[in-house]
Scaffold this active site. Sequence first.
Site, short mmCIF file in Angstrom:
data_model
loop_
_atom_site.label_atom_id
_atom_site.label_comp_id
_atom_site.label_asym_id
_atom_site.label_seq_id
_atom_site.Cartn_x
_atom_site.Cartn_y
_atom_site.Cartn_z
CE LYS A 183 0.78 1.24 4.36
NZ LYS A 183 1.16 2.57 4.89
CB THR A 240 -1.26 5.31 3.15
OG1 THR A 240 -1.68 4.18 2.40
CG2 THR A 240 -0.90 4.88 4.55
#
Length: 318
Positions: A183, A240
């Site tokens: 990620k 994020t």
Amino acid sequence: MTIAVLGAGAFGTALAISLAQRGPVLLWARDAAQVAEMRESRRNDRRLPGAVLPEVLTVTDRIEDAAGCDIVLLGVPMQKMGGFLSENAGLLDGKVLVSCSKGIDLATGRGSVALIEAACPGALAAVLTGPSFAADIARGLPTALTLACRTDAPDLQARLSTPTLRLYRTTDTIGAELGGALKNVIAIAAGVVIGANLGDSARAALMTRGFAEMNRLAMKLGARPETLMGLSGFGDLVLTCTSLQSRNFRYGIALGSGSAFDPGVTVEGAATARAVTGLARDHGLEMPIAAMIAALCAQKISVADAVTALLSRPLKEE
């Protein structure tokens, strides 16, 4: 017994503060001057400004002080993890070692659990990962994370949970590690999209296709699909790719806008992109977003050329 957190960066400090709600915690930092400052001020303004260290939290620069701790959280950057474990194997072997770092080791292509098991075969290895920012944890804001261990570990889950830090456990260490590592690569890409003023629609598309890449590699390496759909994968990806608190996202914005970025800030996704590109090649997988981010971080391609390359790929079914 006391829990030790090795590494007084922002995340390690925040975890130590949260765990201190349950009892004594030992926080180790390598820098003696930083430790002296923290003892004097009861703060860690170098890494986590504003957060107060509870009195039951002991700060030390002597790693030997962790000898009496049965649970040790490793807040060491991923690219330094292997060396740190080898250097301190005599102290750490036989303990419960919980990695709190996200990434893939460039030297070996391994995740942190494999690094722990190689250096400390007598330890119980686990990984703590998921959608979280250090500042939120330190402030006592509700946070949920994944605790992954090859052996089901409800006792460890209970020891590391606090009134504001809720842990969900899994035995899928591969999925949890890869979700947390991959990620970061996609977060850099999302930042590039925003920095280059390509719009929120483009970011949504990038996140979706990036999540497909994450799943492609994770499934190939033995992860379970439900793990990537959980906190350590989808949850962390959303956080994020959308918040300026994310170092990887901010780094991507700097890349996309051609702005300077603080070289002292650790951006795990840059190294992970390089590692992922090698893993994808070894396994015959296409991961075009990861490949473009690796090239961008290495200054081998411009943002305009990266966007053109991605948009000119052959049309296909979703």
